[in-house]
Design a protein around this motif. Structure first.
Motif, PDB file in Angstrom:
ATOM      1  N   TYR A  24      -3.180   3.162  -3.975  1.00  0.00           N
ATOM      2  CA  TYR A  24      -4.559   2.996  -3.699  1.00  0.00           C
ATOM      3  C   TYR A  24      -5.330   2.965  -5.009  1.00  0.00           C
ATOM      4  O   TYR A  24      -5.229   4.205  -5.974  1.00  0.00           O
ATOM      5  CB  TYR A  24      -5.313   4.109  -2.871  1.00  0.00           C
ATOM      6  N   PRO A  25      -6.045   1.869  -5.029  1.00  0.00           N
ATOM      7  CA  PRO A  25      -6.395   0.602  -4.287  1.00  0.00           C
ATOM      8  C   PRO A  25      -5.051   0.026  -4.085  1.00  0.00           C
ATOM      9  O   PRO A  25      -4.173  -0.087  -4.947  1.00  0.00           O
ATOM     10  CB  PRO A  25      -7.370  -0.168  -4.912  1.00  0.00           C
ATOM     11  N   HIS A  61     -10.516   7.517  -0.713  1.00  0.00           N
ATOM     12  CA  HIS A  61      -9.154   8.256  -0.772  1.00  0.00           C
ATOM     13  C   HIS A  61      -9.557   9.151  -1.889  1.00  0.00           C
ATOM     14  O   HIS A  61      -9.407   8.486  -2.897  1.00  0.00           O
ATOM     15  CB  HIS A  61      -7.878   7.665  -0.905  1.00  0.00           C
ATOM     16  N   TYR A  84       0.847  -1.171  -0.080  1.00  0.00           N
ATOM     17  CA  TYR A  84      -0.038   0.189   0.106  1.00  0.00           C
ATOM     18  C   TYR A  84       0.861   1.287   0.138  1.00  0.00           C
ATOM     19  O   TYR A  84       0.168   2.391   0.089  1.00  0.00           O
ATOM     20  CB  TYR A  84      -0.841   0.040   1.181  1.00  0.00           C
ATOM     21  N   THR A  87     -12.342  -0.301   2.337  1.00  0.00           N
ATOM     22  CA  THR A  87     -11.483   0.765   2.336  1.00  0.00           C
ATOM     23  C   THR A  87     -12.233   2.002   2.480  1.00  0.00           C
ATOM     24  O   THR A  87     -13.650   1.889   2.080  1.00  0.00           O
ATOM     25  CB  THR A  87     -10.913   0.788   0.874  1.00  0.00           C
TER      26      THR A  87
END
Lengths: 238, 238
Positions: A230-231, B237, A158, B234
């Motif tokens: 991200y992802p 973002h 990540y 998640t």
DNA sequence: GAAATAGTGTCTATAAGACAGTATAAA
DNA sequence: TTTATACTGTCTTATAGACACTATTTC
């Protein structure tokens, strides 16, 4: 805590221990020092040392990194972060020592410099640390190294931390080899390229192409500013 | 390090500081103690204390948790993990103190017990800590709390830690309210249900349904053994 | 009946996984 | 010409996001 008499609380020594990782010749390696004295004489240990009176543990880690690798902190272009603190009462038989462990990543570090209390210092292939002919590790450093490894593997998922293992300019295959090396298996290269190029500012292309190996000249890239993927680019979990 | 004379290395005090989170009346709350003496007299601080001679920092954290909350460690069915170590030389004006910070999560903890050095202890809504009428926080505890909050928010993404905030049996809406409370925004409830139920052994259904509120009787669940949510659930973002 | 809540279904967009296939250069 | 490498493309599947819709209970 009315008075600050030292007898009111137990005195501790506080040290930092560094997990310094690099990739040497395609092998994930960690810097260890051979202890020249008891306890654990002849065993291999993480480089580290006492935290000074006027520095915090981050500063101590930077200082030790410089001392052990010979790289001046101003020249160090890798990554350093706190891992975890280890405080078992008997982890050091001499005295009560609490150790703040760190993880450092860097590309192509030079051969290490042996410190005061180290008979020898060298890079060890991580895969050699836990196998048949594994070296004897001092203190609780086997545990620390295991935790550090897992941290690095997880952060490749990540964050753009893999960039810390390559020198600019690099090819996408170079970056892919980092993942392959650290994770211990090879993600699909085509999907890997797609993923890396789809994260804004993970890498940015240059005008140049590499040369030397057979095949087409691969485009060279430099690191971008992105820190988060991200992802995430996940490992397989069965 | 030839001799282990205390003058060879600086002596430190080592403490643990606990970020104890719970959800009270739908509000994410943290336990703070009001300092009854200098330094930072009247400021609010994280509960904590010295690490003892014969315990590691985990044990000290469990002990302090028990002392501050009045919950016996054998009855404590929440979660406790190490966060990070804070070691700035001047973080405590009295002496050199290194603090190993912890995060604890638990459902419905009782009203706190004030300790020796605390004039008062109470739950604070986390959102009140950084606003207009925020309390004055002692030492570097504002930094520690910020780090702890981010850790909790992040771990809801890839672990089943949200279960630590509910008491069994619970409805899926209860669990959804945990995410809503901690993250500060409401994920789509329908998608949330689908996600939770798709993770093997995140929750397991009971035979019972809740009652009281208007609408259909929601099915009650208990916690499963899963600890990891994969793929992660998640936050957004941008 | 109104309001709140529980739960289902569905459509779409995105991304991952698993490849096949093509092009380029060195030996 | 063989071989290694550097790509590009495509098909399938999994998942997330958005949101409509129905059902059930209390007031």
């Amino acid at each position: 805590m009315e008075n600050y008499n030292p007898h009111d609380y137990p005195p501790f020594a506080v040290t930092v221990d560094l997990n310094i990782f690099t990739i040497k010749n395609g092998v994930l390696s960690i810097l260890l020092v051979n202890r020249g004295e008891a306890p654990y004489e002849g065993h291999w240990a993480l480089p580290g040392g006492f935290v000074g009176v006027n520095e915090n543990s981050d500063a101590a880690a930077v200082r030790e990194l410089e001392e052990e690798t010979g790289v001046r902190s101003s020249d160090f272009n890798g990554h350093l972060e706190q891992l975890k603190t280890y405080s078992d009462p008997n982890r050091d038989p001499r005295m009560r020592v609490v150790s703040v462990a760190y993880v450092a990543l860097a590309p192509n570090l030079p051969e290490p410099v042996a410190g005061d209390d180290a008979a020898d210092a060298r890079w060890w292939a991580v895969e050699d640390l836990f196998g048949e002919d594994a070296p004897r590790l001092a203190f609780d450093h086997a545990t620390i190294i295991t935790d550090a490894l897992e941290r690095v593997k997880a952060k490749l998922e990540y964050t753009t931390l893999a960039l810390q293992f390559v020198t600019e300019p690099f090819t996408l295959n170079d970056l892919w080899r980092v993942y392959t090396t650290v994770w211990g298996f090879a993600p699909d290269l085509a999907n890997f390229r797609r993923k890396v190029l789809s994260v804004p500012n993970f890498v940015s292309p240059t005008q140049d192409r590499s040369t030397g190996s057979p095949g087409p000249r691969p485009l060279l890239y430099v690191s971008g500013d992105a820190e988060i993927i991200y992802p995430p680019f996940t490992r397989h979990h069965e």
